[in-house]
Design an enzyme around this catalytic site. Structure first.
Site, PDB file in Angstrom:
ATOM      1  N   GLU A 193      16.500 -13.536  27.363  1.00  0.00           N
ATOM      2  CA  GLU A 193      16.668 -13.783  25.934  1.00  0.00           C
ATOM      3  C   GLU A 193      17.961 -14.511  25.597  1.00  0.00           C
ATOM      4  O   GLU A 193      18.083 -15.073  24.506  1.00  0.00           O
ATOM      5  CB  GLU A 193      16.623 -12.461  25.173  1.00  0.00           C
TER       6      GLU A 193
ATOM      7  N   ASP B 190      18.129  -2.891  32.035  1.00  0.00           N
ATOM      8  CA  ASP B 190      18.841  -4.114  32.440  1.00  0.00           C
ATOM      9  C   ASP B 190      19.282  -4.088  33.900  1.00  0.00           C
ATOM     10  O   ASP B 190      19.632  -5.124  34.458  1.00  0.00           O
ATOM     11  CB  ASP B 190      20.072  -4.318  31.549  1.00  0.00           C
TER      12      ASP B 190
END
Lengths: 420, 420
Positions: free
Chosen positions: B260, B158
């Site tokens: 997402e 991330d």
């Protein structure tokens, strides 16, 4: 393999004597869904055509047969020489592709264009529908006494073309799916309790070859995938859930690979049925197979589940392309030109497997009328429906197509524990 | 880059004098979501530890801190020598990982286990939560006068860890996503009329670094992706649809890359809202971001759309791993051992970027209390919210992390047409 595939027609070419072949222009097109190696077939054909004095112009259909009908034709002799070796490693259809079913009036129009551009050699790279297109054009040309040599070059990741041992494009998609299943499973294995159930959705609306290929990195029963769902088999939710439960009990995690189209006993597509919901406009929500399976597992087994859907990556991955597949795609392109120049017409090139001394393929020919619109599904000898798993015979068949075998990743020996 | 990242703390180690360090056992664990290179950090640390006489046992937590609490500890000195070079190229967390938030009573238990096993060096490879775990254990040890050197090793696809230029794991996921976006787009380009709108869903629930990385193969405005949706920006359906329409008008196809997790003005997650439907049991149907965007485009713009969702492939892809990322992951592992042996405690290793003479990183240290539970989101200088696209500054930042730049695929020159 089905016995019909074994006939090597490579020695039985019975075309017209070379001297009488009319020289003219060659037209090549790419059709249907692209693959990681469809350009290798284009390069194989173009290189063969550029070097033959009997072929004058080498033309490309821009966006397949639709481009032909629009007279949108590219001059491939004017492309830089450096392009072709590069395209050999470039996924997708470099000429542009289409999904277009010829209408009756299109056929007359195509013949007019053939005459206008003096096109005598027609090569069409594609699957079943494309074989049908080439066949109908060959028939029409013959009927109107127009001398045309039409050869279809096989291509489909779905591997559902009949009379060829396998289809160029399949080996690369298979290599991608086998590797991706191995890789993605490694994530599940690092933390099985987090998402113990993983669904991987593959392409393949009618044939399960792609889903089956995910097992090519599986070395023993405990390895993923544990369950493979193919469209050839009726989907039974109860049986599926029992299989998931059983695998979970045994291994502590479950990897399911599912074809994008599964149908239940009523022929209802999974993920398209009312059970999955409706949107704000009361349209049935097409959640897709993987999402439907995830919901099923969550609701019925109360296990955390999620899905990967590689989608177009599986047909396009340049880095996972099978070198064997690329070489064979190139070969069928070259052989198509040779066959046309031998006077063959209305045929598809096939791959004929030899296992001695080691795996290799020669090529053969099959009449297009036998190919067009026929689908070659997974035979029963390759799939154990009871266990939802491929058989050893499938490995023997598919392993050589992906090139070097996939080894298992090394693991830490977890029996070496610290005890006080 | 944010100025805070520029401090090279590599020369300011102020640990305890070496001679007074207590010899003892080293314990290393892997935590949180795995990556393609988290094992490289493990190998870096283990190789440094195995070769240092001050470290007696080299222990591994089986499934992270949860394994520690179960006294499930692996003896890494007993693994075969051949394992470590192999693990360098093996995705996923070889020791097993966990997502477990320490409870108060766990901390006392962990200290008891440290005492029982004479653990003096604690290395924990992970992201924000893992830094918090290491920090709390370091604090507790200090409070009870137990001599422990706890170092956190950064890892997350991330890329949301603060005080480090970037996080090991990000470069490989970024390389995968940039390549996959290029490859998948090639399919759309072969037949833009078939599915003119493609959505690619990436991971990243709060930070848009992964979605942003999909642009690293984009060479000009017309290249994909055309729209990037990141969680840092509020999702506005009308603006999104206008952007899709505009890109479609310009290029004839549209590639959208979406994180997402996207939220609208009401903070409602896309794909989790009532609009997407309910299942048979009236549970809201979590169709996911990509599916929701596909439905939106189909219903509002009447354009055919579909999605790819690489899922765990993006964190696990062995073939797309960035060599730079792997080397840096190994480096932070090695440096963690060195730092602990210098008497550093309660710190995370950071990567410090240097651009002269060419891109490279040294390492620094930051106090864990400053890292734990802080998320580093994409700064405004890296993302043009108006155009839903990364800025040139983002390329400067992210390009070196993926290794060799991605070139554009060659294309057929479609201006070379046949005219009569």
């Amino acid at each position: 393999m089905c016995p019909g595939r074994q006939t090597d027609q490579g020695t039985s070419f019975g075309g017209k004597a070379l001297a009488s072949l009319r020289s003219g222009n060659l037209l090549i097109g790419q059709s249907g869904g692209a693959t990681a190696v469809i350009n290798a077939s284009l390069v194989g054909a173009v290189e063969a055509a550029l070097n033959d004095t009997r072929i004058k112009g080498v033309y490309g259909m821009h966006y397949g047969i639709a481009g032909l009908l629009n007279e949108d034709l590219l001059d491939l002799r004017q492309q830089p020489d450096t392009l072709w070796p590069q395209l050999l490693y470039t996924p997708s259809a470099a000429l542009g592709s289409c999904r277009y079913k010829l209408k009756e009036q299109d056929i007359e129009k195509a013949l007019t264009i053939f005459r206008r551009y003096d096109i005598r050699y027609l090569l069409y790279i594609g699957g079943n529908d494309s074989a049908d297109t080439a066949h109908r054009l060959a028939l029409a040309a013959r009927k109107s006494n127009y001398e045309l040599y039409a050869i279809s070059i096989p291509k489909t990741i779905d591997n559902d073309l009949p009379f060829t041992d396998h289809s160029p494009g399949y080996g690369s998609a298979a290599r991608f799916l086998a590797t991706a299943t191995q890789d993605s499973t490694m994530n599940t294995l690092s933390m099985p309790s987090h998402y113990p159930v993983k669904i991987i959705e593959t392409m393949g609306r009618n044939a399960g070859w792609l889903a089956a290929s995910s097992a090519l990195g599986k070395h023993d029963e405990s390895d993923a995938p544990h369950i493979i769902l193919i469209p050839e088999q009726t989907f039974r939710a109860e049986r599926f859930l029992a299989q998931v439960e059983e695998a979970y009990r045994r291994y502590g995690y479950v990897v399911v690979v599912a074809s994008e189209a599964l149908r239940d006993e009523q022929g209802q597509a999974l993920g398209a049925s009312g059970q999955v919901g409706v949107d704000a406009f009361q349209h049935p929500l097409l959640s897709g197979t993987a999402q439907a399976l995830v919901e099923l597992v969550k609701q019925e087994l109360h296990l955390r589940a999620r899905f990967d859907k590689p989608g177009d990556f599986q047909r396009m991955s340049s880095r996972y392309a099978s070198p064997v597949d690329r070489q064979e795609a190139y070969l069928v392109g070259q052989e198509a030109v040779k066959a046309a120049l031998r006077g063959e017409n209305d045929k598809m090139i096939t791959l004929v497997r030899h296992d001695e001394p080691t795996y290799h393929c020669s090529t053969g020919l099959v009449d297009l009328k036998n190919v067009a619109n026929v689908q070659h599904l997974i035979p029963e000898t390759y799939f154990d429906a009871h266990n939802a798993m491929v058989t050893p015979a499938f490995y023997t068949y598919a392993q050589p197509l992906i090139g070097e075998p996939l080894t298992r990743y090394p693991r830490v020996d977890t029996t070496k524990v610290i005890t006080l």
